[in-house]
Design an enzyme around this catalytic site. Structure first.
Site, PDB file in Angstrom:
ATOM      1  N   MET A 126      -9.171   0.263   3.458  1.00 43.32           N
ATOM      2  CA  MET A 126      -9.789   0.697   4.721  1.00 43.32           C
ATOM      3  C   MET A 126      -9.272   2.095   5.080  1.00 43.32           C
ATOM      4  SD  MET A 126     -10.450  -2.666   6.998  1.00 43.32           S
ATOM      5  CE  MET A 126      -8.842  -2.800   7.733  1.00 43.32           C
ATOM      6  N   GLU A 132       2.055   4.519   0.731  1.00 40.89           N
ATOM      7  CA  GLU A 132       2.694   4.231  -0.571  1.00 40.89           C
ATOM      8  C   GLU A 132       2.222   2.912  -1.185  1.00 40.89           C
ATOM      9  OE1 GLU A 132       5.074   6.236  -2.040  1.00 40.89           O
ATOM     10  OE2 GLU A 132       4.795   7.656  -0.413  1.00 40.89           O
ATOM     11  N   HIS A 156      -0.786   1.553  -0.979  1.00 40.77           N
ATOM     12  CA  HIS A 156      -2.067   1.791  -1.655  1.00 40.77           C
ATOM     13  C   HIS A 156      -1.840   2.568  -2.951  1.00 40.77           C
ATOM     14  CE1 HIS A 156      -3.591   1.486   2.646  1.00 40.77           C
ATOM     15  NE2 HIS A 156      -4.340   0.601   2.018  1.00 40.77           N
TER      16      HIS A 156
HETATM   17  O1  PAF Z   1      -6.820  -5.014   2.844  1.00 46.98           O
HETATM   18  C1  PAF Z   1      -7.741  -4.281   3.264  1.00 46.98           C
HETATM   19  O2  PAF Z   1      -7.585  -3.077   3.398  1.00 46.98           O
HETATM   20  C2  PAF Z   1      -9.078  -4.908   3.626  1.00 46.98           C
HETATM   21  O3  PAF Z   1      -8.924  -6.163   4.169  1.00 46.98           O
HETATM   22  C3  PAF Z   1     -10.077  -4.924   2.443  1.00 46.98           C
HETATM   23  C4  PAF Z   1      -9.582  -5.790   1.293  1.00 46.98           C
HETATM   24  C5  PAF Z   1     -10.317  -3.508   1.955  1.00 46.98           C
HETATM   25  C6  PAF Z   1     -11.417  -5.506   2.919  1.00 46.98           C
HETATM   26  O4  PAF Z   1     -11.946  -4.778   3.978  1.00 46.98           O
END
Ligand code: PAF
Length: 297
Positions: free
Chosen positions: A45, A50, A52
């Site tokens: 989102m 870090e 991600h």
């Molecule tokens: O973890 C997240 O950022 C969200 O829940 C996802 C998996 C991208 C779904 O919107």
């Protein structure tokens, strides 16, 4: 002339192709597949950190091509939750994904994923209505629905999710299995700040005092783990170990402290198999979660 030569020597900045339209994602991925390339997918989102980046690194190592998405999914936010103020940091996100050598960034708009008239919702019974699901009704229906839509477009070989959102990962694993999607769901370990706070986009809401108190979550979990390692097998006493630590943090308001079976997410009477110790608390303006999994030897 001299300027031109200097520019020519500068290392090329990694290129990050960015698309919005579903057809563009499908066409790009189909071309990779036609060349026999393996595709990994990291849905996000945005407001990347870090945690991600570690997902991107793992994805990079698992496949020939990496697709990331940024989409703040309205369906997974309840009324009164932080959908509108959820941190958005596009320029920084793009730079991080480019540096992580992501091949394609997909940024759909709400109307692409929820066109007028769409009605289908995905519910994973049993796993979606406990813990986070009990505190945030409808949240996991929103997560499962959007993740299935994203997967139906990207159709990756590998999907990367973070252990920080353990319940989400468990639910998506189950959903993929149940609807027979040929995707391998992987979890990447939680990445922490130096003091133990798990990286989260919502940490951006924490100011000085709240930031200092937020460390209670990981410290409480550490106390729970120490109790387990020392031989404690009573879920009640493991939960008490967390709460004892939290007494020193007056700004931390417990939502839940849970010891559940790591697979079914149901409470256990005694700790015999693999468990998930999960906590959620409000610290000032932020609602934070954290967890660890543990299994007796
Ligand atoms: O973890 C997240 O950022 C969200 O829940 C996802 C998996 C991208 C779904 O919107």
């Amino acid at each position: 002339m001299a300027t031109k030569r200097a520019a020519a020597k500068r290392p090329a900045r990694p290129r990050l192709a960015t698309v919005r339209r579903i057809e563009d994602v499908r066409r790009t991925v189909a071309a990779w597949r036609a060349r026999g390339q393996r595709v990994a997918f990291v849905p996000t989102m945005g407001a990347l950190h870090e945690g991600h980046l570690s997902l991107v690194q793992r994805a990079r190592a698992s496949a020939d091509r990496v697709v990331a998405s940024i989409f703040v999914n309205p369906l997974q936010f309840g009324p009164g939750e932080d959908y509108r103020r959820y941190p958005r940091a596009l320029a920084g996100d793009r730079a991080l994904l480019a540096a992580g050598r992501v091949d394609l960034l997909w940024m759909p708009e709400v109307k692409d994923l929820y066109p007028e008239g769409e009605r289908t919702r995905v519910r994973v019974t049993g796993l979606g209505d406990v813990l986070e699901g009990a505190s945030r009704p409808g949240h996991f229906e929103g997560v499962a629905t959007v993740v299935l839509k994203l997967l139906n477009v990207v159709m990756p070989d590998d999907l990367w999710l973070g252990q920080k959102d353990a319940q989400q990962a468990r639910l998506v694993e189950q959903m993929c299995r149940d609807v027979l999607l040929p995707v391998r769901v992987h979890r990447s370990a939680t990445v922490r700040e130096r003091d133990g706070l798990a990286f989260s986009s919502r940490n951006a809401y924490l100011d000085g005092d709240h930031r200092a108190q937020a460390v209670a979550l990981s410290r409480g979990l550490r106390a729970a783990e120490q109790a387990l390692v020392a031989g404690e097998r009573s879920p009640a006493r493991v939960r008490a170990a967390v709460r004892r630590v939290w007494r020193a943090y007056p700004m931390v308001r417990e939502d839940y402290v849970a010891v559940v079976d790591a697979d079914s997410l149901r409470p256990v009477r005694t700790i015999e198999g693999r468990v998930l110790v999960a906590v959620a608390a409000r610290v000032g303006p932020a609602r934070l979660i954290d967890n660890f999994e543990w299994e007796p030897r």
